[in-house]
Scaffold this motif. Structure first.
Motif, mmCIF file in Angstrom:
data_model
loop_
_atom_site.group_PDB
_atom_site.id
_atom_site.type_symbol
_atom_site.label_atom_id
_atom_site.label_comp_id
_atom_site.label_asym_id
_atom_site.label_seq_id
_atom_site.Cartn_x
_atom_site.Cartn_y
_atom_site.Cartn_z
ATOM 1 N N LEU A 192 32.123 28.745 -20.322
ATOM 2 C CA LEU A 192 30.889 28.948 -19.216
ATOM 3 C C LEU A 192 29.508 29.242 -18.836
ATOM 4 O O LEU A 192 28.476 29.467 -17.654
ATOM 5 N N GLN A 193 29.429 30.343 -19.818
ATOM 6 C CA GLN A 193 28.952 31.093 -20.046
ATOM 7 C C GLN A 193 27.197 30.610 -20.737
ATOM 8 O O GLN A 193 26.133 30.345 -20.323
ATOM 9 N N ILE A 194 27.266 29.536 -21.753
ATOM 10 C CA ILE A 194 26.515 28.789 -22.513
ATOM 11 C C ILE A 194 26.014 26.729 -21.609
ATOM 12 O O ILE A 194 24.935 27.052 -21.389
ATOM 13 N N GLU A 195 26.999 26.954 -20.310
ATOM 14 C CA GLU A 195 26.822 25.796 -19.385
ATOM 15 C C GLU A 195 25.088 26.614 -18.450
ATOM 16 O O GLU A 195 25.149 25.799 -18.191
ATOM 17 N N LEU A 196 25.672 28.195 -17.722
ATOM 18 C CA LEU A 196 24.285 28.816 -16.605
ATOM 19 C C LEU A 196 23.417 29.016 -17.521
ATOM 20 O O LEU A 196 22.470 28.274 -17.074
ATOM 21 N N GLU A 197 24.004 28.783 -18.961
ATOM 22 C CA GLU A 197 22.270 30.157 -19.504
ATOM 23 C C GLU A 197 21.341 28.808 -20.215
ATOM 24 O O GLU A 197 20.367 28.710 -19.548
ATOM 25 N N LYS A 198 21.998 28.015 -21.756
ATOM 26 C CA LYS A 198 21.810 27.018 -22.395
ATOM 27 C C LYS A 198 21.403 25.643 -21.106
ATOM 28 O O LYS A 198 20.282 25.017 -21.434
ATOM 29 N N VAL A 199 22.418 25.270 -20.033
ATOM 30 C CA VAL A 199 22.223 24.007 -19.607
ATOM 31 C C VAL A 199 20.912 24.306 -18.248
ATOM 32 O O VAL A 199 20.461 23.165 -18.343
#
Length: 220
Positions: A192-199
């Motif tokens: 979820l962190q990657i989705e919000l921050e990276k994507v």
């Protein structure tokens, strides 16, 4: 130091009382009675070893068995006592025990943290809720799933009515709606962190970290 010593003394007295209660039950009752109590205690021990943890729902057979043994001890001692003074002492002990249980239930019902309220998973919820509740119209995002459902439910009782919750069952489907004064991320998975921050290119800042991060602020 003094508090720990008092706790140790109380625990020691309780353990001795329980052991004596079980011993008296085994010596004075038919086999089917004491075997039932010991079986309940044994089943609890096996379950706790199997699940490698302590949860109050697994302790129900053990608690009932101990209560039966202790109740039998007081009943037997009061019934067979020939000395009125001795009988009154056992009656006073029973009243004290029941009163202590009532007080304990009353205190635990009003406490945010207790041994049977999964403190390892909820001990920082009051601090998290205090931070979130300071916002006028906050949104709290967390991942959905069996491992987090109980945790988010426990913190939800501490949040004010204006706080909205968003469960992200599938991180790639998360869409943060407009109209919120602050957006927080509560105990999120790495996905979820990657989705919000990276994507989705949000800025995620840890704002409560008592070891692991429990709360992030999400900003564009």
């Amino acid at each position: 130091m003094t508090t720990n010593l008092i706790r140790l003394i109380v625990v020691a007295v309780l353990l001795l009382a329980i052991a004596h209660s079980i011993y008296s039950l085994c010596r004075s009752t038919p086999k089917r009675v004491w075997l039932f109590v010991l079986t309940a205690i044994g089943i609890t021990a096996i379950v706790l070893i199997a699940v490698r943890g302590v949860a109050d729902r697994y302790l129900v057979p053990y608690i009932l068995a101990i209560q039966i043994a202790v109740a039998y001890l007081f009943t037997a001692k009061i019934a067979v006592a020939t000395n009125p003074r001795q009988q009154k002492l056992w009656q006073l002990g029973l009243i004290t025990l029941i009163s202590s249980e009532i007080v304990s239930c009353a205190v635990s019902s009003q406490s945010q943290l207790w041994w049977n309220k999964y403190p390892s998973s909820t001990k920082y919820n009051p601090q998290v809720a205090a931070i979130v509740n300071q916002s006028q119209k906050p949104l709290v995002i967390t991942h959905g799933g069996n491992n987090i459902t109980g945790k988010i439910l426990s913190v939800s009782y501490l949040l004010k009515p204006q706080v909205q919750l968003l469960l992200a069952v599938k991180p790639h489907q998360v869409k943060i709606p407009d109209g919120f004064s602050d957006v927080f991320l509560y105990r999120a998975t790495e996905a979820l962190q990657i989705e919000l921050e990276k994507v989705q290119k949000y800025k995620i800042t840890p704002i409560y970290k008592p070891g692991d991060v429990w709360l992030w602020r999400v900003e564009k």
